[in-house]
Write a protein that holds these residues in place. Structure first.
Motif: not given
Length: 806
Positions: A220, A223-224, A227, A233, A239, A295, A298-300, A303, A308
């Motif tokens: 995660l 991925q941050e 982005q 994104a 994810i 999730l 986190s920033k997601f 989601v 997903n």
């Protein structure tokens, strides 16, 4: 003088002497150089002259040689010194460019390898420092891109030599490889949790859960970071941790359904669809509890984990379909089965609560912005060649896929329905109708076997294509499969009525498909006379009415209402439908697009079948009345010669014939249709008998001096009139009041003839000269029917037929 001044005075002559010597040497050297220059110029002039002469000689010899060899003179392919210098200069510049190009590529590859090495040596948790080398690579590529863009703006669009695309591929490949490093860590940790089997997270050890959560969080954070580097994104990338968890599922799918194993069968697409559906179902609790919890920290957190995850599973099926469908194009049954299973799969996911993502490519298209739900089936249906192959197969394959040998060709199926020995037999049971249908009709509906089978065939097609996500595809099935079946059936019934009319007019000819007519060498009277022949018309009537009612019900179903609304809303669909004569004219109301369109999608066909039903009814009335009128001819002929007190035997055949017809109609027709036909038949026969037997009775003299009917004879005529109504009541088994209505004119005339009016002069005066309610009341006392529809002149005519009322 001081010593310093003395030295300066003695040193001055010495400096002048040295300067003079230098000047003299320079002058002599200058003279020498001038002499050398003059000599050199002379040598150059001589050499130039000599060279020119030699060149002229050489060119002349070369010209002669070229002419001798067949080549034109004046062409010299030997490069000059200047050309050689320019060529070497260009090569040098190219080498410099290549060196710069290679240096850029080398730098990018070095940074890429450094980024991978850095990621392989990472320690959890990762941070921006863990990807610093990748950040340097990203910055370097952005700088090179800017520089190359500047070169292109100057006017050298090919100056980058695809360098930008290559560097971007290097950057993307590096990022994918970095993800793969963390993917392997998460997959390894998930295997300790028994993934991809159903996960019992609480039963796992604390160390395994911690390792899994740590690897999940690292992905995660990666991925941050990605982005933040790319600012936005990437769409539909999913994810990262879920991408990793999908890989073992994809590997297991490949093992079972892509390798040479028993589970990899083209005729069993439901196996791999069911496999993915089971995976989605079994992993849902784990996704909605554990993964969603990770999730949320986190920033997601926005989601939704399970949808997903499903979105990442779908490409597995897409790849499988893209490999399988080309192999199925030559097998329509298997292709249709695969499409059907894909539609079932889409429906099952929607029932689970999953919403397929919209196709972004169509977002800007006005006709597609409100497109129906997406689905895995669109992998097949959106390919024009594949969809057309399936459509053609569906026209031929109306299948029960649990039993492939039972597949039948649609055209053959239709002709089989029409040509079956019992196609035009009127079914005598109500097994095919629901209780709601029976209640709505008021009586048991009857239809021929062919009509019921055609209805079932059309409904089967509806069931097959109703799950299609696109209205455009639904309209294709409607116009290419269903409408042709209904049109053909309409034509078959119409041709059968044509054949009956032809035979009725004594022009005997063979018409294929006539209702129960076999052979042409048959007497026309036998083919078109009697109850048996009226039955042929009833078969046409019942068949047309049954399909008409079916289309009425179909048109009110939500599926067809939505389809008709879309056709009226979308210009592209309206354009296609305008070329279909069996569909109603679409309603175009640009000012009110949200208004519900009028009518139904089957309105035009309903109208055509209604006309066919009316035609069959008219022919049936004509058939029955014509036969009864023909049977009455001997009876009317006998009236001119004899007057019988009892019911004459010449009347009985016509009465019996009418009774048999009505009895048959009652056994096959619905109450509403029977009532309508009876009124038309009775009214016509009643008028015919009234005119021939009463008003214009042969053998009866007219005028005051003429001889009228005796009371006995008048009562005999009344009995004959009453016999018609009594016969109909017995045949139809209904109330006397309902029967008397269409016979009212004949019954009123008969009762006026048979009524006992002697001694009641006042009543006779009212009957002859009364007005308004008084006259109606007097008639009602005599007939119990009022005037029964008789006019005053007709009442007077009937009364004057009595010998006691002249």
């Amino acid at each position: 003088m001081s010593s310093r001044e003395i030295k300066q005075a003695t040193g001055a002559p010495k400096r002048r002497t040295r300067t003079q010597r230098i000047l003299e040497d320079a002058s002599s050297n200058q003279v020498l150089l001038k002499e050398q220059l003059v000599a050199s110029e002379k040598e150059i002039d001589a050499l130039t002259t000599k060279t020119r002469i030699g060149a002229i000689v050489t060119v002349g010899e070369g010209s002669r040689t070229c002419l001798a060899a067949g080549h034109p003179a004046g062409e010299d392919n030997t490069p000059t010194l200047l050309e050689d210098v320019e060529t070497m200069h260009r090569a040098l510049k190219e080498l410099e460019s290549v060196r710069s190009y290679v240096a850029v590529v080398e730098r990018a590859l070095v940074l890429s390898e450094a980024a991978l090495s850095q990621m392989r040596k990472y320690s959890s948790p990762i941070s921006a420092a863990t990807t610093s080398e990748y950040g340097a690579l990203h910055t370097f590529i952005n700088d090179v891109t800017s520089a190359c863009s500047a070169v292109e703006e100057i006017g050298n669009p090919n100056g980058s030599l695809h360098l930008i695309s290559f560097l971007q591929n290097v950057r993307d490949k590096t990022w994918v490889d970095m993800k793969a490093v963390l993917f392997s860590t998460l997959i390894s940790a998930s295997e300790n949790l028994k993934w991809p089997a159903t996960v019992d997270y609480l039963a796992a050890s604390k160390e395994d859960r911690t390792a899994f959560e740590s690897a999940f969080s690292d992905l995660l954070r990666l991925q941050e970071i990605g982005q933040s580097l790319y600012s936005l994104a990437r769409e539909n990338e999913g994810i990262y941790p879920l991408q990793a968890l999908v890989q073992p599922v994809a590997l297991r799918f490949k093992y079972h359904f892509d390798a040479e194993r028993e589970t990899n069968r083209l005729d069993k697409p439901e196996w791999y669809f069911t496999h993915i559906a089971n995976v989605a179902h079994d992993h849902r609790p784990f996704m909605e509890s554990i993964i969603q919890g990770l999730l949320s920290n986190s920033k997601f957190q926005h989601v939704n984990a399970w949808p997903n995850y499903i979105t990442l599973l779908l490409p597995i099926l897409e790849r499988k379909l893209k490999r399988s469908v080309p192999l199925l194009l030559t097998h329509p049954a298997l292709l249709a089965h695969t499409v059907y299973q894909s539609l079932v799969f889409d429906t099952s996911l929607r029932e689970m609560g999953y919403e397929f993502p919209r196709d972004k490519r169509k977002a800007g298209e006005p006709e597609q912005q409100d497109e129906e739900q997406e689905g895995i089936s669109r992998v097949i249906l959106d390919q024009k060649h594949w969809f057309n192959a399936w459509l053609e197969g569906e026209k031929k394959c109306m299948a029960n896929f649990s039993n492939f040998p039972a597949l039948q060709v649609a055209d053959d199926r239709y002709h089989e329905i029409i040509s079956a020995s019992d196609a035009w037999v009127i079914a005598n049971d109500d097994r095919h109708e629901s209780a709601e249908d029976l209640t709505s009709r008021g009586s048991a509906p009857r239809a021929t076997n062919s009509a019921r089978r055609i209805k079932a065939l059309v409904e089967q097609v509806t069931d097959r294509y109703s799950p299609l996500p696109s209205f455009r595809q639904r309209t294709r099935f409607l116009t290419h499969v269903q409408l042709p079946v209904l049109e053909l059936y309409h034509s078959r019934i119409s041709s059968s009525l044509d054949a009956f009319e032809t035979l009725s007019s004594a022009l005997v000819r063979a018409v294929p498909g006539a209702l129960g007519v076999e052979g042409a060498k048959t007497d026309s009277q036998k083919l078109t006379g009697g109850v048996k022949e009226s039955q042929r018309l009833c078969k046409a009537l019942l068949s047309a009415r049954y399909i008409e009612d079916a289309m009425q019900n179909w048109g009110e179903e939500v599926f067809f209402l939505e389809l008709w609304a879309e056709i009226n809303t979308r210009a592209s669909l309206r354009t296609r439908m305008e070329s279909q004569p069996s569909l109603p004219e679409p309603n175009t109301r640009p000012h009110d697009e949200l208004a519900t369109p009028e009518g139904t999608i089957f309105e035009e066909l309903i109208t055509q079948y209604a006309k066919l039903s009316s035609r069959a009814e008219d022919m049936l009335v004509q058939q029955i009345c014509g036969e009864c009128e023909a049977a009455l001819k001997p009876h009317f002929f006998a009236l001119a010669t004899t007057v019988e007190i009892a019911v004459p035997t010449t009347l009985l055949p016509a009465v019996a014939l009418l009774s048999s017809h009505l009895t048959f109609l009652r056994s096959v027709l619905a109450a509403s249709t029977l009532t309508q036909l009876f009124r038309r038949i009775a009214s016509r026969i009643s008028e015919h008998v009234l005119q021939r037997q009463v008003l214009f009775r042969p053998g009866l003299s007219r005028g005051p001096a003429g001889k009228g009917l005796t009371r006995v004879q008048a009562r005999a005529i009344q009995a004959e009139c009453e016999l018609w109504a009594e016969t109909c009541q017995m045949a139809l088994n209904t109330s006397r009041a309902r029967i008397e209505k269409p016979w009212s004119r004949l019954l009123a005339a008969g009762r006026l003839l048979g009524a006992d009016l002697q001694g009641d002069e006042q009543l006779l005066d009212v009957l002859f000269s009364g007005q308004g309610h008084e006259w109606e009341g007097a008639l009602d006392r005599v007939t119990d029917l009022g005037s029964g529809g008789l006019g005053k002149d007709e009442v007077k005519t009937v009364l004057r037929m009595r010998d006691d009322c002249r």
